[in-house]
Write a protein that holds these residues in place. Structure first.
Motif, short mmCIF file in Angstrom:
data_model
loop_
_atom_site.label_atom_id
_atom_site.label_comp_id
_atom_site.label_asym_id
_atom_site.label_seq_id
_atom_site.Cartn_x
_atom_site.Cartn_y
_atom_site.Cartn_z
N ARG A 179 0.84 -1.19 0.00
CA ARG A 179 0.00 0.00 0.00
C ARG A 179 0.88 1.25 0.00
O ARG A 179 1.07 1.88 -1.02
N LEU A 180 1.44 1.58 1.15
CA LEU A 180 2.33 2.72 1.27
C LEU A 180 3.60 2.29 2.00
O LEU A 180 3.58 1.38 2.82
N GLY A 181 4.71 2.97 1.69
CA GLY A 181 5.92 2.73 2.44
C GLY A 181 7.11 2.35 1.58
O GLY A 181 6.97 1.91 0.43
N PHE A 182 8.30 2.52 2.15
CA PHE A 182 9.53 2.12 1.50
C PHE A 182 9.66 0.60 1.55
O PHE A 182 9.27 -0.04 2.52
N THR A 183 10.22 0.02 0.53
CA THR A 183 10.44 -1.42 0.47
C THR A 183 11.89 -1.74 0.81
O THR A 183 12.74 -0.85 0.93
N GLN A 184 12.19 -3.02 0.92
CA GLN A 184 13.56 -3.44 1.18
C GLN A 184 14.50 -2.97 0.09
O GLN A 184 15.65 -2.59 0.36
N ASP A 185 14.03 -2.97 -1.14
CA ASP A 185 14.87 -2.52 -2.25
C ASP A 185 15.21 -1.03 -2.15
O ASP A 185 16.21 -0.57 -2.73
N ASP A 186 14.40 -0.28 -1.43
CA ASP A 186 14.62 1.16 -1.30
C ASP A 186 15.65 1.50 -0.23
O ASP A 186 16.09 2.66 -0.15
N LEU A 187 16.03 0.54 0.63
CA LEU A 187 16.82 0.85 1.82
C LEU A 187 18.15 1.56 1.52
O LEU A 187 18.46 2.57 2.17
N PRO A 188 18.95 1.10 0.57
CA PRO A 188 20.21 1.81 0.32
C PRO A 188 20.01 3.29 -0.04
O PRO A 188 20.69 4.17 0.50
N ARG A 189 19.09 3.53 -0.96
CA ARG A 189 18.84 4.92 -1.37
C ARG A 189 18.22 5.71 -0.22
O ARG A 189 18.55 6.89 -0.03
N LEU A 190 17.33 5.07 0.57
CA LEU A 190 16.69 5.75 1.69
C LEU A 190 17.73 6.23 2.70
O LEU A 190 17.70 7.39 3.15
N VAL A 191 18.64 5.34 3.07
CA VAL A 191 19.67 5.71 4.03
C VAL A 191 20.52 6.87 3.50
O VAL A 191 20.85 7.83 4.22
N GLU A 192 20.85 6.81 2.23
CA GLU A 192 21.64 7.87 1.62
C GLU A 192 20.93 9.21 1.67
O GLU A 192 21.52 10.24 2.05
N ARG A 193 19.64 9.21 1.32
CA ARG A 193 18.89 10.48 1.31
C ARG A 193 18.68 11.01 2.72
O ARG A 193 18.68 12.23 2.93
N LEU A 194 18.48 10.14 3.71
CA LEU A 194 18.35 10.61 5.09
C LEU A 194 19.63 11.26 5.58
O LEU A 194 19.60 12.27 6.30
N ARG A 195 20.76 10.70 5.19
CA ARG A 195 22.04 11.30 5.57
C ARG A 195 22.23 12.67 4.91
O ARG A 195 22.84 13.58 5.48
N GLU A 196 21.71 12.83 3.70
CA GLU A 196 21.85 14.09 2.96
C GLU A 196 20.85 15.15 3.41
O GLU A 196 20.97 16.31 3.00
N ALA A 197 19.88 14.75 4.23
CA ALA A 197 18.85 15.69 4.70
C ALA A 197 18.78 15.64 6.23
O ALA A 197 17.82 15.13 6.80
N PRO A 198 19.81 16.15 6.91
CA PRO A 198 19.88 16.00 8.37
C PRO A 198 18.75 16.69 9.13
O PRO A 198 18.50 16.35 10.30
N LEU A 199 18.05 17.64 8.49
CA LEU A 199 16.95 18.30 9.19
C LEU A 199 15.68 17.44 9.21
O LEU A 199 14.75 17.74 9.95
N VAL A 200 15.66 16.41 8.40
CA VAL A 200 14.56 15.43 8.46
C VAL A 200 15.05 14.31 9.37
O VAL A 200 15.90 13.51 8.98
N ARG A 201 14.54 14.27 10.60
CA ARG A 201 15.11 13.42 11.65
C ARG A 201 14.23 12.20 11.91
O ARG A 201 13.14 12.34 12.49
N PRO A 202 14.66 11.02 11.52
CA PRO A 202 13.88 9.81 11.84
C PRO A 202 13.92 9.53 13.34
O PRO A 202 14.99 9.32 13.92
N VAL A 203 12.75 9.56 13.96
CA VAL A 203 12.64 9.23 15.39
C VAL A 203 11.80 7.98 15.60
O VAL A 203 11.73 7.44 16.71
N MET A 204 11.17 7.53 14.53
CA MET A 204 10.26 6.39 14.62
C MET A 204 10.31 5.63 13.30
O MET A 204 10.60 6.20 12.25
N ALA A 205 10.04 4.33 13.37
CA ALA A 205 9.87 3.52 12.17
C ALA A 205 8.63 2.66 12.36
O ALA A 205 8.39 2.14 13.46
N SER A 206 7.84 2.52 11.30
CA SER A 206 6.53 1.88 11.43
C SER A 206 6.22 1.06 10.19
O SER A 206 6.75 1.29 9.11
N SER A 207 5.32 0.11 10.39
CA SER A 207 4.76 -0.64 9.27
C SER A 207 3.39 -1.13 9.67
O SER A 207 3.06 -1.18 10.87
#
Length: 378
Positions: free
Chosen positions: A139-167
């Motif tokens: 339905r919605l959400g990042f997949t396992q295949d997205d993980l490498p790119r997701l981690v990279e983009r989170l590192r490049e956007a430090p003002l977007v702060r992951p405090v929670m993970a959900s599914s």
């Protein structure tokens, strides 16, 4: 101007909701109170206040707009709590509200992530987010295949702060689908491990009501208590029904009887003449219909209501604001008496699951639709 057009009354027992929260909390871990969709029709602000009195510190709503409304209420009440938006930002108007009303959005797409990063950079102000993973709902959400790119983009956007993970779980309420549930749990654990390896420490939540009650392996730092908060058993009608024992129904729906009269054998009633009396009867005309969210789909499906403490079958087609019930065996029924469509207490109470079964739906829809009527909090 809003005009009350019916006699339907939705009675919400806030003490029952508080008791259900305590029951869920007893299974361990922080329970997030899911109050999306106007608290499943039970009243967003009233339910949030009641849950906060039980120590609930995090509320999950659906839309960002609903989160803004809840934050406004909480501020006025002096209640400090986190608000999580399960839908996250959908359109451009949603994004500024996240900062203004201190809402933690579920972020499950690179489009959302990039837009949030842009807003944060322009404002020079960070935003805590919950990273949403698709582990099997598709339905919605990042997949396992997205993980490498997701981690990279989170590192490049430090003002977007992951405090929670959900599914979200697809089949946690089905005892025959444990393998699918555990497969989702494994995918979620893999996503958490990838975030942790990248240096992101987050509060994880996967378990819904069914997960809290039945699946200890699904419990993380927090759980999302939804349908069970309102007294509906996610395992009703299954081999695991006993796991929901102790939940207290919080909603009762009742309306007035407007007429009582005889219906002779061979006489039909209501539109289309779909019901014909097989014997001399007495019927009560009840002030409830599809304009009041008492579905036309209940017509001829064996639905019942509670009148004078006894079950009365609904007969004929449900109309816009009226329906009929067979009260032949119930003495002394008069106009002005109550007819209970949901709830009623005692062994003959109309359960949400029972009403949903006649309706051809689930308890969630029963609550959400009937809850749009006038509410009274008891």
């Amino acid at each position: 101007m809003s005009i009350v057009h019916n006699k339907l009354e939705v009675r919400v027992n806030l003490a029952a909701i508080r008791a259900n929260y305590r029951l869920l909390s007893g299974h361990g871990g922080r329970v997030i109170g899911v109050v999306k969709a106007d608290a499943y029709g039970h009243g967003l602000c009233e339910v949030a206040r009641a849950l906060s009195q039980e120590g609930c510190e995090t509320f999950a709503i659906g839309s960002v707009e609903e989160g803004a409304a809840l934050r406004g209420f909480l501020r006025a009440e002096g209640i400090k709590a986190r608000i999580v938006s399960l839908l996250g930002p959908v359109d451009s108007e949603d994004y500024p509200l996240l900062w203004e009303y201190e809402i933690i959005p579920f972020v499950g797409s690179f489009r959302q992530l990039e837009t949030l990063a842009g807003h944060a950079a322009r404002m020079g102000k960070g935003l805590p987010v919950s990273v949403k993973f698709d582990t099997g709902m598709a339905r919605l959400g990042f997949t396992q295949d997205d993980l490498p790119r997701l981690v990279e983009r989170l590192r490049e956007a430090p003002l977007v702060r992951p405090v929670m993970a959900s599914s979200h779980l697809a089949t946690a309420d089905d005892p025959a689908s444990v393998d699918k549930v555990l497969a989702q749990a494994e995918r979620f654990e893999a996503a958490l491990a990838a975030l942790a390896e990248a240096g992101f420490q987050v509060e994880a939540n996967l378990a819904n009501s069914a997960g809290i009650l039945a699946h200890q392996k699904l419990r993380h730092q927090s759980q999302r208590g939804g349908i069970a908060l309102y007294g509906a058993n996610p395992f009703a009608g299954t081999a695991w029904e006993h796991l929901g024992r102790g939940l207290s129904p919080a909603m009762e729906v009742r309306t007035k009887i407007v007429a009582v009269h005889a219906l002779k054998k061979g006489q039909s009633i209501s539109y289309g003449g779909t019901y014909t009396a097989e014997r001399d009867m007495r019927v009560a005309i009840v002030a409830a219909g599809y304009a009041d969210a008492y579905s036309r789909g209940l017509s001829g499906k064996g639905a019942q209501m509670l009148i004078a403490g006894r079950r009365a079958p609904q007969v004929g087609r449900v109309c816009m604001q009226l329906c009929a019930a067979d009260v032949t065996g119930i003495p002394d029924v008069r106009p002005g008496d109550w007819a209970v469509l949901l709830g009623g207490g005692g062994s003959l109470a109309i359960s949400a699951e029972e009403l949903a079964g006649w309706w051809g739906t689930i308890s969630y829809e029963v609550f959400c639709l009937l809850g749009m009527n006038r509410r009274v909090f008891v």
